[in-house]
Enzyme design. Sequence first.
Site, PDB file in Angstrom:
ATOM      1  N   CYS A 133       0.750  -1.293   0.034  1.00 51.89           N
ATOM      2  CA  CYS A 133       0.016  -0.049  -0.024  1.00 51.89           C
ATOM      3  C   CYS A 133       0.910   1.111  -0.041  1.00 51.89           C
ATOM      4  CB  CYS A 133      -0.951   0.099   1.226  1.00 51.89           C
ATOM      5  SG  CYS A 133      -0.177  -0.686   2.757  1.00 51.89           S
ATOM      6  N   HIS A 166      -3.067   6.346   4.462  1.00 55.53           N
ATOM      7  CA  HIS A 166      -1.371   6.616   4.717  1.00 55.53           C
ATOM      8  C   HIS A 166      -1.132   7.653   4.245  1.00 55.53           C
ATOM      9  CE1 HIS A 166      -1.859   2.544   5.761  1.00 55.53           C
ATOM     10  NE2 HIS A 166      -1.052   1.758   4.884  1.00 55.53           N
TER      11      HIS A 166
END
Length: 333
Positions: free
Chosen positions: A131, A244
């Site tokens: 990710c 994130h």
Amino acid sequence: MSEKVVAVVGATGAVGREMIRTLERRNFPVKAIRFFASQRSAGKYLQYKGDDVIVEELTEKAFDNQGIEIALFSAGGDTSKQFAPIVAKAGAIVIDNSSAWRMNPEVPLVVPEVNPEDVKYNKGIIANPNCSTIQMVVALKPLHDFGKIRRIVVSTYQSVSGAGQKGIDELWEQTKSMINGQPVKIQKFPKQIAFNVIPQIDVFLENYFTKEEMKMVNETRKIMHDEHIQTTATCVRVPVLRGHSESVYIETEKKITREKAIELLSKAPGIVVSDDPQKGVYPVPTETADLFDTYVGRIREDLNVETGLNFWCVSDNLLKGAASNAVQIAEIL
Ligand code: A2P
């Protein structure tokens, strides 16, 4: 696009549910859909476009003669190692979100904005990158094409959903315990995550980096087709539910000014430049959750290194960092 028979493996998980929603939201041409998870979830129902779809147990025979053409996997590395080759042999193309196959030279590792052509060499399995790596390379690609990146120094601020549903649950539980003055239970993360930050994601390796940090080093090279890019990463878990963030510093062969970076990033696919510091404009995870793009801000030239450039980038780890990148790969197919 012709309609496909699609399976979601790990359909009950944090990423699996987003894979289902992403297929719906992007109106993927689905002829029929099948959901798979472990025995624990078999018999439950999940919805697809308003219809109830039963969750089936993933077994070695589950894909035999079923005509399943695309299988989106997000059921952990061990499940992928065991089942992806079986499912590929049964005729489906597996798009796997785990780290099990990513560095296998026979398996393409694909971010559609960066290396879409790599899907062509698949032999039945295509890997979805880590990710944190996905959102970073989406932002780096236009800068690399212009100025050739030599060095990357990145620090991540990764949300708990990167550790799946159990990660999300643990942040809520610990937060409630703290507020109620009760003892905090630590299960999923190595230390308390509520009201804390943890500079460890995945296990430590012999070189003192974590496995997550080495994923960023190695996967970046493979996706960008450049063995010379030198990355150093520090990956940190923060008490954020979704999204994130990354502080990225790069050094390039050719200087990239702030203005040039804004121009390049604004034109690039999958990126939104959100950078007007005087007006308080920069991306944060609460404002980019549930969106597909990667958001870049805080773009500034380094004070000391002539070809150094800093920026901040944020993306929804469950979407671009996992589900929507996988569905975009399926769209290329
Ligand atoms: P289950 O809900 O039945 O445990 P997350 O990353 O949010 O923890 O989700 C992991 C996903 O992977 C879940 O859908 C989980 O199903 C699934 N899963 C875990 N182990 C297996 C397995 N051995 N076979 C199939 N699916 C699995």
